[in-house]
Design an enzyme around this catalytic site. Structure first.
Site, mmCIF file in Angstrom:
data_model
loop_
_atom_site.group_PDB
_atom_site.id
_atom_site.type_symbol
_atom_site.label_atom_id
_atom_site.label_comp_id
_atom_site.label_asym_id
_atom_site.label_seq_id
_atom_site.Cartn_x
_atom_site.Cartn_y
_atom_site.Cartn_z
ATOM 1 N N LEU A 38 -47.114 63.910 2.014
ATOM 2 C CA LEU A 38 -48.493 64.272 1.645
ATOM 3 C C LEU A 38 -48.549 65.558 0.832
ATOM 4 C CD1 LEU A 38 -50.262 63.591 5.057
ATOM 5 C CD2 LEU A 38 -50.603 62.306 2.941
ATOM 6 N N PHE A 87 -43.711 77.028 3.705
ATOM 7 C CA PHE A 87 -43.185 77.020 5.069
ATOM 8 C C PHE A 87 -42.795 75.624 5.544
ATOM 9 C CE2 PHE A 87 -45.205 80.925 4.618
ATOM 10 C CZ PHE A 87 -44.759 81.790 5.608
ATOM 11 N N VAL A 120 -45.153 68.300 4.461
ATOM 12 C CA VAL A 120 -46.138 67.608 5.308
ATOM 13 C C VAL A 120 -46.085 66.113 4.991
ATOM 14 C CG1 VAL A 120 -48.578 67.448 5.935
ATOM 15 C CG2 VAL A 120 -47.582 69.676 5.394
ATOM 16 N N ASP A 158 -57.061 83.738 5.120
ATOM 17 C CA ASP A 158 -56.647 83.188 3.824
ATOM 18 C C ASP A 158 -57.574 82.044 3.397
ATOM 19 O OD1 ASP A 158 -55.146 83.085 1.531
ATOM 20 O OD2 ASP A 158 -53.544 81.876 2.387
HETATM 21 N N1 LIG Z 1 -53.699 67.411 7.857
HETATM 22 C C1 LIG Z 1 -53.307 67.178 6.619
HETATM 23 N N2 LIG Z 1 -53.610 66.010 6.016
HETATM 24 C C2 LIG Z 1 -53.210 65.764 4.751
HETATM 25 N N3 LIG Z 1 -52.480 66.623 4.005
HETATM 26 C C3 LIG Z 1 -52.144 67.795 4.552
HETATM 27 C C4 LIG Z 1 -52.535 68.140 5.876
HETATM 28 N N4 LIG Z 1 -52.067 69.374 6.150
HETATM 29 C C5 LIG Z 1 -51.416 69.779 5.048
HETATM 30 N N5 LIG Z 1 -51.459 68.842 4.076
HETATM 31 C C6 LIG Z 1 -50.857 68.922 2.739
HETATM 32 O O1 LIG Z 1 -49.665 69.672 2.809
HETATM 33 C C7 LIG Z 1 -49.756 70.856 2.002
HETATM 34 C C8 LIG Z 1 -49.037 71.990 2.701
HETATM 35 O O2 LIG Z 1 -49.702 72.273 3.926
HETATM 36 P P1 LIG Z 1 -49.867 73.757 4.444
HETATM 37 O O3 LIG Z 1 -50.578 74.573 3.421
HETATM 38 O O4 LIG Z 1 -50.428 73.706 5.811
HETATM 39 O O5 LIG Z 1 -48.318 74.140 4.489
HETATM 40 P P2 LIG Z 1 -47.603 75.538 4.411
HETATM 41 O O6 LIG Z 1 -46.144 75.285 4.395
HETATM 42 O O7 LIG Z 1 -48.117 76.420 5.468
HETATM 43 O O8 LIG Z 1 -48.082 75.993 2.974
HETATM 44 P P3 LIG Z 1 -48.329 77.403 2.330
HETATM 45 O O9 LIG Z 1 -47.890 78.446 3.288
HETATM 46 O O10 LIG Z 1 -47.555 77.406 1.064
HETATM 47 O O11 LIG Z 1 -49.812 77.373 2.088
HETATM 48 C C9 LIG Z 1 -51.241 71.077 1.804
HETATM 49 O O12 LIG Z 1 -51.498 71.742 0.586
HETATM 50 C C10 LIG Z 1 -51.787 69.650 1.783
HETATM 51 O O13 LIG Z 1 -51.572 69.089 0.496
#
Ligand SMILES: Nc1ncnc2c1ncn2[C@@H]1O[C@H](COP(=O)(O)OP(=O)(O)OP(=O)(O)O)[C@@H](O)[C@H]1O
Length: 592
Positions: free
Chosen positions: A111, A116, A119, A242
């Protein structure tokens, strides 16, 4: 977890954007900027220091290759996570069909990704529904951050005691469904399981080509965002830190119907490609004519296809495919049109479409499910005609609590993505829940106009922070003396007479005038919008209006789907000074 905070070593995701500054541009030549260490910057340092030691020769299984063949799973590696980060301590090399948590979850497709985690859409074999599975990088720093995130998520996802007649604002925050550890070749990864959502608000801003999204949608998003923040601040004692378009995701409606649509289309594409390949192979097997040009082109295509194959076999990166939301519909209509047959006219809210092109079976089933989404499909057709869309409803959820903290436990003072960063944080003052309100106002302005409210740049003699503070003053007036006297960095920007050290020429341009002169809002609309946004942009965080009160603003009273929703316990325009941790970290206060 937050992605665009300007920590040392941080590199923005390639899909992040730059839009025009609503204010005049100062000269722009690199300057210097202060930095701060946080647990996030530590993590990013590890990322930066890492070597490129991943296995480039990592072959994909036939099944994975089949997956990459699909148009909807195609991988534009420039927009995905780096292959270098698939190494011990890094991302887990997930793949379609892989199982998690003792076989409970089965990976379906990717997705998205962040710095970090990656997904993935997965099937929960216990509930038989789809979920979003966030697989965190395995390094200790990421693991610790993820464990903190889980505690915060549990707090905001805790079932709300139903108080009859009261609106449940918790539904505007992404819920955590499950969490566990997963062992893989790169180590032990924390995995978080969420409900599946669609694209983020940036996709919606882009869909309207940065010209602003229709006001009726902005109202829906603004009200839900404020209700969600009010719940987070007052009921959970959590500060997001954020808030920005990338961290607010849209609901896709019937997840199962959309997943089925995407799967059916993927299968069609795969079948098409397979038969194309077969046809090419057959034509190459045929005795060639004496025409050297045609021999040459056949061998060139053979070389090309084997090199394509080589490239595919040498990558373990899968393309991100967020589920298409009817409302943002970056590719929703294209997919739906293919599903229904290409000649199908664009659907309208009330049309009873002919499904004559459907072949039955899967397609028919999906078409039936999709018809339930019919009412939300008009947004793409007549963006200029708001009256036609009175039934479209956007549902949003605040996501990514990776940088969130407690009202009585701040993990770092380096918070907020640059464009959404509040004056108190820039100046090094105390901050609290009200910092989220500042970011929310910046976000709402961006939804209305398609531009950042503040987009600082650096110049010959001034830093980005100098420019940021100058832009804030130009829009909102002088920084209050209290912030200048308590801000740890105030003397960096201001001299003893309270004047900016590095920027002398300021062009004052109040918000209402910006809305009218630059964005051509009618005077009455500009007045109301300014009246709505200004209390959330109060420079002193103590005085900033709180989310619950602002959800009661008259501009939001006709918000589609939320007309009757009023938070009686919060007063319009009132500061959230009674909310614990509103403008500073609380010590010695019992946690919620
Ligand atoms: N519940 C969800 N349903 C669908 N897509 C999701 C969901 N959670 C996250 N994503 C997708 O995954 C991507 C990364 O998620 P998230 O931002 O939580 O990750 P991260 O590793 O913490 O990212 P960062 O720290 O770079 O913002 C999101 O931009 C979105 O496209």
């Amino acid at each position: 977890m937050g992605s665009s905070i300007n920590y040392p070593g941080f590199v923005s995701k390639p899909n992040q954007r730059a839009t025009s500054n609503p204010f005049f541009q100062r000269e722009s030549v690199p300057g210097t900027q202060g930095t701060a260490k946080s647990k996030l910057s530590l993590a990013l340092q590890i990322q930066k220091d890492g070597n490129n030691d991943c296995d480039d020769g990592n072959d994909k299984s036939d099944q994975e290759e089949q997956e990459s063949d699909s148009e909807y799973s195609s991988c534009d590696e420039k927009n995905e996570e780096s292959l270098r980060d698939y190494k011990p301590g890094g991302y887990h090399p997930a793949f379609r069909g892989e199982t998690y948590n003792e076989g409970r979850y089965v990976v379906v497709r990717k997705l998205g990704w962040g710095h970090f985690s990656t997904v993935w859409l997965a099937k929960d074999t216990v509930t038989n529904a789809h979920v979003a599975m966030k697989i965190v990088r395995s390094d200790k720093v990421y693991t610790e951050a993820a464990l903190d995130e889980i505690k915060l998520l549990r707090q905001v996802s805790a079932p709300v005691r139903s108080t009859e007649g009261l609106y449940d604002s918790s539904k505007h925050i992404l819920s955590l469904l499950d969490s566990f550890n997963h062992n893989g070749p790169n180590g032990k990864h924390v995995v978080m399981v969420f409900e599946v959502l669609g694209e983020n608000l940036l996709a919606l801003i882009k869909k309207y080509e940065h010209r602003g999204i229709p006001v009726m949608y902005v109202k829906q998003i603004a009200k839900q965002l404020l209700l969600g923040l009010d719940y987070m601040h007052r009921k959970c004692g959590v500060i997001h830190t954020d808030i920005k378009p990338e961290n607010v995701l849209m609901d896709v409606g019937d997840v199962e119907a959309i997943v089925r649509m995407v799967e059916v289309l993927d299968k069609k594409k795969r079948d098409q490609k397979r038969s194309q390949r077969r046809a090419t192979k057959t034509s190459m097997d045929l005795p060639t004519s004496s025409n050297s040009f045609s021999r040459g082109s056949a061998s060139a295509s053979l070389e090309r296809s084997s090199s394509d194959r080589r490239i595919r076999r040498h990558t373990i990166i899968t393309g991100s495919q967020p589920l298409p939301s009817p409302i943002s519909s970056t590719n929703f209509f294209e997919m739906k049109a293919q599903m229904m047959g290409n000649s199908l006219p664009r659907p309208t809210a009330c049309s009873s479409r002919s499904n004559a092109n459907l072949s039955g079976g899967d397609d028919e089933q999906v078409a039936n499910s999709l018809s339930s989404l019919e009412l939300t499909t008009t947004a793409d057709e007549r963006p200029e005609d708001e009256t036609q869309r009175e039934h479209d409803i956007i549902q949003i959820k605040i996501a990514d609590l990776g940088n969130a903290c407690w009202y009585d436990e701040h993990y770092t003072n380096s918070i907020q993505t640059r464009e959404y960063r509040s004056p108190e944080v820039l100046l090094g003052c105390q901050w609290g829940c009200s910092a989220d309100i500042w970011s929310a106002a910046c976000l709402i302005f961006e939804l209305l106009t398609g531009d950042f409210l503040f987009e600082p740049d650096e110049g010959h003699s001034y830093s980005k922070d100098d420019d940021h503070i100058a832009q804030i003053i130009e829009l909102l007036g002088e920084i209050p003396a209290r912030l200048l006297s308590t801000g740890r960095h105030a003397r960096t920007f201001f001299n003893s007479r309270g004047q900016l050290r590095n920027i002398s020429k300021l062009k004052f341009w109040p918000l209402k005038d910006v809305l009218m002169e630059k964005y051509r809002f009618a005077a009455e609309d500009a007045h109301t919008i300014s009246d709505f946004l200004m209390p959330m942009l109060r420079l002193d965080p103590q005085e900033r209006a709180d989310a619950g009160g602002m959800a009661n603003h008259p501009w939001l009273s006709d918000t589609v789907g939320l007309e009757g929703v009023v938070l009686n316990e919060r007063k319009l325009y009132q500061s959230g000074a009674d909310v614990p941790g509103w403008s500073q970290e609380v010590t010695g206060h019992p946690r919620h």
